[in-house]
Design an enzyme around this catalytic site. Structure first.
Site, PDB file in Angstrom:
ATOM      1  N   ARG A  81     -15.656   3.021 -50.706  1.00 31.74           N
ATOM      2  CA  ARG A  81     -14.676   3.253 -51.783  1.00 31.74           C
ATOM      3  C   ARG A  81     -13.394   2.566 -51.358  1.00 31.74           C
ATOM      4  NH1 ARG A  81     -11.102   3.985 -55.081  1.00 31.74           N
ATOM      5  NH2 ARG A  81     -10.918   5.715 -56.528  1.00 31.74           N
ATOM      6  N   ASP A  86      -7.533   2.608 -57.797  1.00 32.10           N
ATOM      7  CA  ASP A  86      -8.471   3.269 -58.706  1.00 32.10           C
ATOM      8  C   ASP A  86      -8.683   2.318 -59.868  1.00 32.10           C
ATOM      9  OD1 ASP A  86     -10.184   5.220 -59.601  1.00 32.10           O
ATOM     10  OD2 ASP A  86      -8.632   6.682 -60.098  1.00 32.10           O
ATOM     11  N   GLU A  89     -13.246   3.075 -65.017  1.00 33.65           N
ATOM     12  CA  GLU A  89     -14.655   3.447 -64.968  1.00 33.65           C
ATOM     13  C   GLU A  89     -15.470   2.457 -65.802  1.00 33.65           C
ATOM     14  OE1 GLU A  89     -15.810   5.918 -63.042  1.00 33.65           O
ATOM     15  OE2 GLU A  89     -13.750   6.291 -62.396  1.00 33.65           O
ATOM     16  N   ARG A 122     -18.308   9.062 -48.795  1.00 36.50           N
ATOM     17  CA  ARG A 122     -18.157   7.601 -48.826  1.00 36.50           C
ATOM     18  C   ARG A 122     -17.101   7.172 -47.811  1.00 36.50           C
ATOM     19  NH1 ARG A 122     -16.678   7.048 -55.112  1.00 36.50           N
ATOM     20  NH2 ARG A 122     -15.155   8.512 -54.305  1.00 36.50           N
TER      21      ARG A 122
END
Length: 188
Positions: A81, A86, A89, A122
């Site tokens: 990650r 961010d 999606e 992760r």
């Protein structure tokens, strides 16, 4: 892309030429001394493919696949990650563009600096381009393919600056009138 590598002059120290050395008969003791002296030079020659300015602990890894704009899977099945960012999606506006941008930057391999392990197990990592050494995480934010994830990288001046610059220049996801951050999108 953002290049956060530190430049330095090449040519200082031993060189790695392809010239053939003359054949010389030497004793075992001389060979041992030669090997001891030569090994550091050989190590430097092998490392010439490593871009300059990478953190010492960053390790070269082969990439199996790109999951989305902020997650990759290595050939050894380790899920990484990306630290401090961010990305939209997959089902979110600009999600496919973000994923494609990461895929283009990563190609088949990257250097990974492990930062942490998240609550899902992760590895949270900083990625660097395998040939040019630039900071992939910051590049995604600078180009408008991801948000600066301030919650997890509050002290990152480079991510903060990239975020502001991309937003002011209306790059990538910032072309949208009201882009929704992924952490809000996931709550829907």
């Amino acid at each position: 892309f953002v290049n956060t590598s530190i430049s330095s002059e090449r040519g200082i120290g031993p060189t790695c030429s392809k010239q053939r050395s003359p054949v010389v008969r030497v004793s075992m003791m001389t060979r041992a001394v030669f090997v001891t002296a030569f090994l550091p030079v050989a190590a430097m020659c092998a490392a010439e493919g490593r871009p300059e300015g990478l953190p010492e602990k960053a390790r070269w890894k082969k990439v199996d696949r790109i999951v989305d704009g902020d997650t990759i899977v290595l050939k050894d099945r380790t899920r990484i990650r990306l630290h401090g960012i961010d990305a939209p999606e997959k089902n979110q506006p600009y999600g496919s563009e973000s994923t494609a941008a990461l895929e283009e930057m990563v190609e088949h391999s990257v250097y990974v600096l492990e930062v942490d392990v998240d609550r899902y197990g992760r590895v949270v990592g900083q990625l660097y381009h395998s040939e040019e050494g630039y900071d992939i995480n910051a590049s995604l934010v600078c180009a408008g393919f991801a948000w600066w994830y301030e919650r997890y990288a509050a002290k990152s001046k480079i991510l903060e600056d990239c975020h502001s610059e991309a937003q002011q220049a209306s790059r990538g996801l910032w072309r949208s009138a009201e882009p929704v951050p992924p952490w809000e999108w996931r709550r829907k």
